[in-house]
Enzyme design. Structure first.
Site, mmCIF file in Angstrom:
data_model
loop_
_atom_site.group_PDB
_atom_site.id
_atom_site.type_symbol
_atom_site.label_atom_id
_atom_site.label_comp_id
_atom_site.label_asym_id
_atom_site.label_seq_id
_atom_site.Cartn_x
_atom_site.Cartn_y
_atom_site.Cartn_z
ATOM 1 N N GLU A 215 0.464 -1.173 -0.086
ATOM 2 C CA GLU A 215 0.136 -0.206 -0.479
ATOM 3 C C GLU A 215 1.277 1.228 0.056
ATOM 4 O OE1 GLU A 215 -3.029 -0.139 3.226
ATOM 5 O OE2 GLU A 215 -4.226 -0.710 1.353
ATOM 6 N N GLU B 165 -6.850 -8.163 -0.985
ATOM 7 C CA GLU B 165 -7.202 -8.012 0.213
ATOM 8 C C GLU B 165 -8.271 -8.057 0.789
ATOM 9 O OE1 GLU B 165 -4.971 -5.871 3.347
ATOM 10 O OE2 GLU B 165 -2.905 -6.184 2.244
HETATM 11 C C1 LIG Z 1 -8.518 2.513 5.485
HETATM 12 C C2 LIG Z 1 -7.470 1.794 6.137
HETATM 13 C C3 LIG Z 1 -6.319 1.532 5.475
HETATM 14 C C4 LIG Z 1 -5.219 0.681 5.963
HETATM 15 N N1 LIG Z 1 -4.928 -0.864 5.293
HETATM 16 C C5 LIG Z 1 -5.163 -1.558 6.293
HETATM 17 S S1 LIG Z 1 -6.023 -2.028 7.761
HETATM 18 C C6 LIG Z 1 -5.983 -3.730 7.858
HETATM 19 C C7 LIG Z 1 -4.691 -3.957 6.083
HETATM 20 C C8 LIG Z 1 -3.438 -4.287 6.400
HETATM 21 O O1 LIG Z 1 -3.646 -3.523 7.411
HETATM 22 C C9 LIG Z 1 -2.677 -4.680 5.415
HETATM 23 O O2 LIG Z 1 -1.481 -5.345 6.055
HETATM 24 C C10 LIG Z 1 -2.511 -3.379 4.379
HETATM 25 O O3 LIG Z 1 -2.018 -3.499 3.409
HETATM 26 C C11 LIG Z 1 -4.484 -2.914 4.353
HETATM 27 N N2 LIG Z 1 -4.961 -3.426 5.538
#
Ligand SMILES: CCCC/N=C1\SC[C@@H]2[C@H](O)[C@H](O)[C@@H](O)CN12
Length: 651
Positions: A185, A263
């Protein structure tokens, strides 16, 4: 341990089968852009995958969890590799025991699961510092997740160890890894440093060759800065998001090729002090069905969440500092204790509409055990064991030093100074610039005075005679793992102020608590200097037998406040009964001795001990307790002394 050779077969059969079975040379996993699909060994392939983090499950349970994932109809497992789990100090690597990534890859192979690997270097995952090692912060101006040469040098050094070890495990080399994610991300991070992403892509290509499929994952808002030419673009989103809109956005970056949600959120994470998160079965199954109907490949995050044992949880910060709970149950299809849930069976039914699922039943829930209540004995104040906890002695400095400066990555550091004058009236004690990272347990001459907490509780009122010992036990509650645009240093980041006096001349004691507990805690009691019910950082323990076979169980600590638990020397994680929503800690059966052998439980209670120092083991988890609002302080009101409860907002 390189991937297993094909099964040993009668000599006569082998020549025939080798004509049929793809050999390493003909094995392939590629994107077919003409038909918007993947091809596995030349045949159309769609992965239905689930996330399971080996670093959140005891090694002895890996096979059980992977088998259940396969029997749920998944053909692939996706997992991260946390850099900080494998390189505890610069140049020191650990791939042993519960860190044996290659044993886990082999277990996945034995479960007939392909692998999607996500080695970072940053992984988020609600894991401490998003998987980055805390020792990076010893260079205090390092620019994490950028093309900062200091950061890239450490990344190159790590990946030059890890990636060659993964090369034999790539699918086309005979292994089970079909694709590898670059960063995580990245488009959600403020840096948007394309030189950094290009450096990573070049490093992965150089060390893994040009056949492995490399990809990126971003939320819809992150595609611009997170995607990169040459890396296959994928997205992440949950059941409440607009799938059509997000896949439409994805098509702007990948006009052809399979749609991929890397995800798909089956549940969600929990923070201490915030309500337990769940996602409905109906919403989750409907979303999966819609994506599979589109021919998309999907990874469900999480399929089995597991546990943040030890101090490994990460944190988030939105006004309040929000540490992730010890349980990473995630309301996932396989529960923290490894039990199939109704959500799993509902998802299995959806998957069965689209592809073959293994015949046969899912294993039943594991046997559970109740025990207790057990009464714990007082071992003594933490301060009474300072010589054992910091055998090398303290570090002295005019100003307090951070965890990073004293090279303590996680857990606790004791800060000590002495009053140079008598404070005869209750006097304001505080740390400027929100400088407590993250919780401070304050004692004067060994008597517990109270707690300061990052963003939440900023002042106490203290008194003391000249020469009185002022001790501050500083707890690192886990480093920011998401959205942090800056480095999350830990410790007393500013010198505390008493009245108008900035306190100086500090001793720092990095505490090796786990080493001491593992060595079966010296049980000699030091006479307490204060007869009242113990309060402040105090060790308790007891030993107990399990008469039968025993089973998985859930430790409940009624009346205790906050602390750390070890069972037979294994750091089970943090408890925070007074804050919630998690009230029990998962205790995997393999941690316990049975048939009468003695087990030992040790608690470090940081605040207040209940009148009856008892614990008990339940046969079910409690992850959604009512939050104790009175225990949660508001940021604004507190700096003026009063403190009202507040609703916490999170992710
Ligand atoms: C809207 C919030 C986005 C933040 N991303 C998240 S919260 C739960 C999951 C894990 O942390 C995962 O490791 C992230 O890649 C994506 N994600």
């Amino acid at each position: 341990m390189a991937p297993k050779k094909p099964l040993c077969l009668p000599a006569l059969l082998l020549p025939l089968l080798t004509l049929l079975l793809p050999q390493a040379g003909t094995r392939s996993f590629v994107v077919d852009r003409e038909n918007d699909r993947f091809l596995l060994d030349g045949a159309p392939f769609r992965y239905v995958s689930g996330s399971l983090h080996y670093f959140r499950v005891p090694r002895v349970l890996w096979a059980d969890r992977l088998y259940k994932m396969r029997m749920s109809g998944l053909n692939t497992v996706q997992f991260y590799v946390p850099w900080n789990y494998h390189e505890p100090q610069p140049g020191v690597y650990n791939f042993n025991g519960s860190r044996d990534l290659f044993a886990f890859l082999n277990e996945a192979s034995l479960a007939n699961l392909l692998v999607i690997l996500r080695p970072g270097p940053y992984i988020c995952a609600e894991w401490d510092m998003g998987g980055l090692p805390a020792w990076l912060l010893q260079k205090s101006d390092i620019q994490l997740r950028t093309s900062d040469p200091a950061f890239l040098a450490a990344v190159d050094s790590w990946f030059k160890v890890l990636l060659p070890k993964l090369y034999p495990w790539l699918y086309h080399n005979g292994g089970n890894i079909i694709s590898i994610q670059v960063e995580n991300e990245y488009g959600s991070y403020r840096a948007c440093d394309f030189s950094y992403m290009r450096h990573l892509a070049g490093l992965f290509r150089a060390l893994l060759g040009d056949r492995i499929l490399l990809f990126t994952t971003d939320g819809p808002e992150g595609l611009k800065c997170g995607s990169l030419q040459g890396l296959y673009t994928t997205v992440d989103f949950g059941p409440a998001d607009n799938m059509t809109k997000i896949f439409g956005l994805l098509r702007e970056y990948e006009p052809h090729g399979p749609l991929v949600n890397s995800e798909y959120y089956t549940g969600w994470l929990d923070y201490w002090g915030q309500n337990h998160s769940t996602r409905s079965i109906l919403a989750v199954t409907k979303g999966l069905e819609s994506m599979l109907k589109l021919g998309a490949s999907v990874n469900m995050y999480m399929f089995h969440g597991g546990t943040n044992f030890g101090y490994w949880n990460g944190a988030d910060e939105k006004g309040c500092f929000l540490p992730i709970t010890t349980s990473y149950d995630y309301d996932a299809p396989i529960s923290e204790a490894g039990d199939p849930t109704p959500k799993l069976f509902a998802l299995r039914n959806v998957i069965s509409e689209f592809q073959e699922i293994p015949l046969g039943p899912l294993p039943p829930p594991s046997p559970k055990m109740t025990l207790g209540p057990l009464t714990l004995q007082l071992d003594g104040d933490l301060l009474a064991f300072l010589d054992f906890l910091c055998p090398q002695g303290p570090i002295s400095s005019i100003l307090p030093m951070s965890f990073e400066a004293v090279k303590q990555d996680r857990g606790f550091v004791l800060y000590r100074t002495y009053l140079t004058y008598t404070v005869s009236e209750p006097t304001q004690f505080w740390v400027p610039n929100n400088g407590v990272h993250d919780r401070a347990y304050v004692m004067v001459d060994g008597v517990f005075q109270g707690v300061l907490e990052r963003n939440m509780k900023h002042q106490l009122f203290l008194m003391g005679k000249v020469g009185a010992k002022l001790d501050i036990l500083l707890e690192n509650m886990g480093r920011l793992s998401f959205g942090s645009n800056s480095s999350d240093f830990k410790g007393l980041l500013e010198p505390p102020v008493l009245g108008q006096t900035v306190l100086s001349q500090w001793l720092m004691f990095p505490l090796k608590i786990d080493k001491l507990v593992k060595r079966w805690f010296p049980l000699q009691l030091k006479k307490r200097s204060h007869p009242q019910v113990p309060s402040g950082p105090t060790f308790y323990s007891t030993k107990f037998p399990i008469l039968g076979e025993g089973g998985d169980t859930f430790l409940s600590l009624p009346g205790w406040t906050k602390g750390q638990v070890w069972i037979n020397g294994f750091n089970l994680g943090r408890y925070w009964t007074k804050r919630g929503p998690q009230e029990t800690l998962y205790v995997p059966r393999p941690l316990l001795f049975s048939r009468g052998a003695l087990n030992k439980i040790t608690l470090l209670e940081l605040e207040n001990v209940p009148p009856q120092p008892q614990v008990q083991f339940l046969d079910r988890p409690i992850l959604n307790s009512t939050l104790h609002k009175t225990y949660i302080y508001s940021l604004s009101a507190d700096t003026q002394g009063a403190s009202e409860p507040m609703e916490l907002s999170g992710h």
